[in-house]
Design a protein around this motif. Structure first.
Motif, mmCIF file in Angstrom:
data_model
loop_
_atom_site.group_PDB
_atom_site.id
_atom_site.type_symbol
_atom_site.label_atom_id
_atom_site.label_comp_id
_atom_site.label_asym_id
_atom_site.label_seq_id
_atom_site.Cartn_x
_atom_site.Cartn_y
_atom_site.Cartn_z
ATOM 1 N N GLU A 99 -6.657 -17.075 4.225
ATOM 2 C CA GLU A 99 -7.833 -16.187 4.298
ATOM 3 C C GLU A 99 -8.703 -16.332 3.047
ATOM 4 O OE1 GLU A 99 -9.061 -14.184 6.726
ATOM 5 O OE2 GLU A 99 -7.573 -15.187 7.948
ATOM 6 N N THR A 100 -8.048 -16.419 1.880
ATOM 7 C CA THR A 100 -8.847 -16.553 0.651
ATOM 8 C C THR A 100 -9.614 -17.871 0.676
ATOM 9 O OG1 THR A 100 -7.077 -17.565 -0.632
ATOM 10 C CG2 THR A 100 -7.281 -15.177 -0.778
ATOM 11 N N GLU A 101 -8.970 -18.915 1.261
ATOM 12 C CA GLU A 101 -9.687 -20.191 1.372
ATOM 13 C C GLU A 101 -10.888 -20.069 2.313
ATOM 14 O OE1 GLU A 101 -6.854 -23.262 2.316
ATOM 15 O OE2 GLU A 101 -5.940 -22.895 0.363
ATOM 16 N N ASN A 102 -10.667 -19.329 3.415
ATOM 17 C CA ASN A 102 -11.792 -19.093 4.334
ATOM 18 C C ASN A 102 -12.927 -18.396 3.608
ATOM 19 O OD1 ASN A 102 -10.580 -20.226 6.502
ATOM 20 N ND2 ASN A 102 -9.798 -18.319 7.347
ATOM 21 N N LEU A 103 -12.552 -17.388 2.784
ATOM 22 C CA LEU A 103 -13.586 -16.652 2.044
ATOM 23 C C LEU A 103 -14.333 -17.586 1.092
ATOM 24 C CD1 LEU A 103 -11.788 -13.300 1.262
ATOM 25 C CD2 LEU A 103 -13.778 -13.619 2.706
ATOM 26 N N LEU A 104 -13.576 -18.449 0.417
ATOM 27 C CA LEU A 104 -14.220 -19.409 -0.488
ATOM 28 C C LEU A 104 -15.196 -20.304 0.267
ATOM 29 C CD1 LEU A 104 -11.373 -20.625 -2.864
ATOM 30 C CD2 LEU A 104 -13.355 -19.260 -3.442
ATOM 31 N N MET A 105 -14.732 -20.726 1.467
ATOM 32 C CA MET A 105 -15.602 -21.586 2.268
ATOM 33 C C MET A 105 -16.862 -20.835 2.683
ATOM 34 S SD MET A 105 -12.639 -23.598 4.228
ATOM 35 C CE MET A 105 -13.368 -23.809 5.812
ATOM 36 N N GLN A 106 -16.685 -19.546 2.983
ATOM 37 C CA GLN A 106 -17.857 -18.751 3.373
ATOM 38 C C GLN A 106 -18.817 -18.582 2.199
ATOM 39 O OE1 GLN A 106 -16.916 -15.186 5.595
ATOM 40 N NE2 GLN A 106 -15.379 -16.305 6.745
ATOM 41 N N VAL A 107 -18.242 -18.435 0.990
ATOM 42 C CA VAL A 107 -19.109 -18.338 -0.188
ATOM 43 C C VAL A 107 -19.883 -19.643 -0.366
ATOM 44 C CG1 VAL A 107 -19.117 -18.145 -2.701
ATOM 45 C CG2 VAL A 107 -17.745 -16.582 -1.361
ATOM 46 N N GLN A 108 -19.172 -20.770 -0.125
ATOM 47 C CA GLN A 108 -19.863 -22.060 -0.214
ATOM 48 C C GLN A 108 -20.956 -22.167 0.852
ATOM 49 O OE1 GLN A 108 -16.258 -24.408 -0.193
ATOM 50 N NE2 GLN A 108 -16.767 -25.265 -2.172
ATOM 51 N N MET A 161 -3.497 -18.710 -4.335
ATOM 52 C CA MET A 161 -4.172 -17.512 -3.824
ATOM 53 C C MET A 161 -4.773 -16.714 -4.985
ATOM 54 S SD MET A 161 -2.625 -14.883 -1.131
ATOM 55 C CE MET A 161 -1.278 -14.333 -2.109
ATOM 56 N N ALA A 162 -3.982 -16.573 -6.055
ATOM 57 C CA ALA A 162 -4.468 -15.806 -7.210
ATOM 58 C C ALA A 162 -5.712 -16.471 -7.787
ATOM 59 C CB ALA A 162 -3.370 -15.714 -8.266
#
Ligand code: ZN
Length: 322
Positions: A99-108, A161-162
């Motif tokens: 999920e955190t990776e998804n969020l990062l991708m969304q920020v990108q 994740m952190a």
């Protein structure tokens, strides 16, 4: 009564026979139910005592073993439960990491969208400059991709994740600020657009373009500072953009004319009118009726002379028509 042996244990309570020595014995008498002869035998006291001790130890041993077994079984069950909890938690951690990776991708993706929005309004130099500054600042930051340390399921998943979360924590407030600035810049751009002449102010035939021409009045060469749209007297004239009426008056050459100041260096002129629908000082909006076509001033027929001035210099109105 069924056939069998009745064990009649005698002397348990002290029916003892004493030998000359101090040895003590118990006599065990086994009496059959049939007519057969009873069997009796003597057991020395120490044997009974030994038997009791051995039996006690056996019972204690069995008890300890049973207790150990129960404890071990409870422990095994506990370990099973803990392993199950551990497995579920690992799954949840994996899920959170992804999920955190998804969020990062969304920020990108937000970055990309921001870029797209800026490119849509990139005529605005101030906005472009601001965006470029933000981009330079972004490049100094650690790239997001390098923070994704390890593949899912290994020990580094929590580190990853952190790191992702700390990146998001660092990224989101500045992203929010950038988007707010972008919103402000887009609003300014929209305002500027509303104040830029961009619509045809009257229906009709283009009777004379912007540029050098032979004057229809004097017959001499002149520079036509606007464009003429011919139609019948009374044709409605509309403001080409939002602005403020700075002149609504009569002059010998222009007849009844209106001048609107749009800000951002733009002014528009509407000449040879037959009537006004606005007054000096009035705020007008793009597309608002401001007057009617006429044949006043130096004019050879009902038409609108439409001029656009940028910083006081006449420019070709055709460049501003959609
Ligand atoms: Zn003209």
């Amino acid at each position: 009564m069924p056939d069998g042996l009745l064990f009649n244990i005698a002397n348990w309570t002290g029916l003892t026979s004493m030998s000359n020595s101090k040895k003590k014995y118990f006599t065990v008498l086994v009496v059959p139910h049939s007519e057969e002869q009873a069997i009796s035998f003597r057991v020395p006291l120490f044997m009974i005592q030994l038997l009791c001790v051995v039996l006690s130890m056996l019972i204690i041993g069995v008890f300890i073993l049973a207790r150990g077994y129960i404890t071990a079984r409870e422990k095994t069950e506990e370990v099973d439960i803990l392993m199950e909890i551990n497995r579920k938690q690992k799954e949840q951690i994996d899920l959170l990491a992804s999920e955190t990776e998804n969020l990062l991708m969304q920020v990108q993706r937000l970055d990309d969208l921001q870029e797209e929005i800026v490119s849509l309004v990139d005529e605005d130099i101030a906005l472009r400059e601001k965006h470029d500054q933000n981009k330079e600042a972004d490049l100094e930051k650690k790239p997001l991709a390098s923070l994704q340390l390890a593949s899912r399921g290994d020990n580094l998943v929590i580190n990853r994740m952190a790191n992702n979360i700390s990146t998001l924590q660092g990224e989101l407030p500045s992203k929010l600020k950038e988007l707010e600035q972008l919103k402000g810049a887009v609003e300014d751009y929209r305002k500027k657009l509303a104040h830029t002449p961009s619509i045809r102010p009257a229906q009709g035939k283009l009777s004379s373009p912007f540029g050098p021409r032979i004057s229809p009045i004097s017959g001499r060469r002149e520079f036509h500072t606007g464009l003429d749209i011919a139609n019948s007297t009374g044709t409605p004239i509309f403001a080409a953009a939002n602005g403020r009426v700075v002149a609504a008056e009569y002059s010998k050459g222009w007849g009844y004319y209106i001048m609107i100041d749009h800000g951002y260096g733009y002014r528009t002129k509407y000449a040879h009118l037959s009537s006004f629908a606005v007054e000096v000082g009035e705020q007008v909006e793009k597309g608002q009726l401001i007057g009617r076509m006429g044949n006043t001033g130096y004019s050879t027929g009902p038409h609108l002379h439409y001029g656009v001035h940028l910083n006081g210099v006449p420019v070709n109105p055709t460049d501003y028509l959609n």
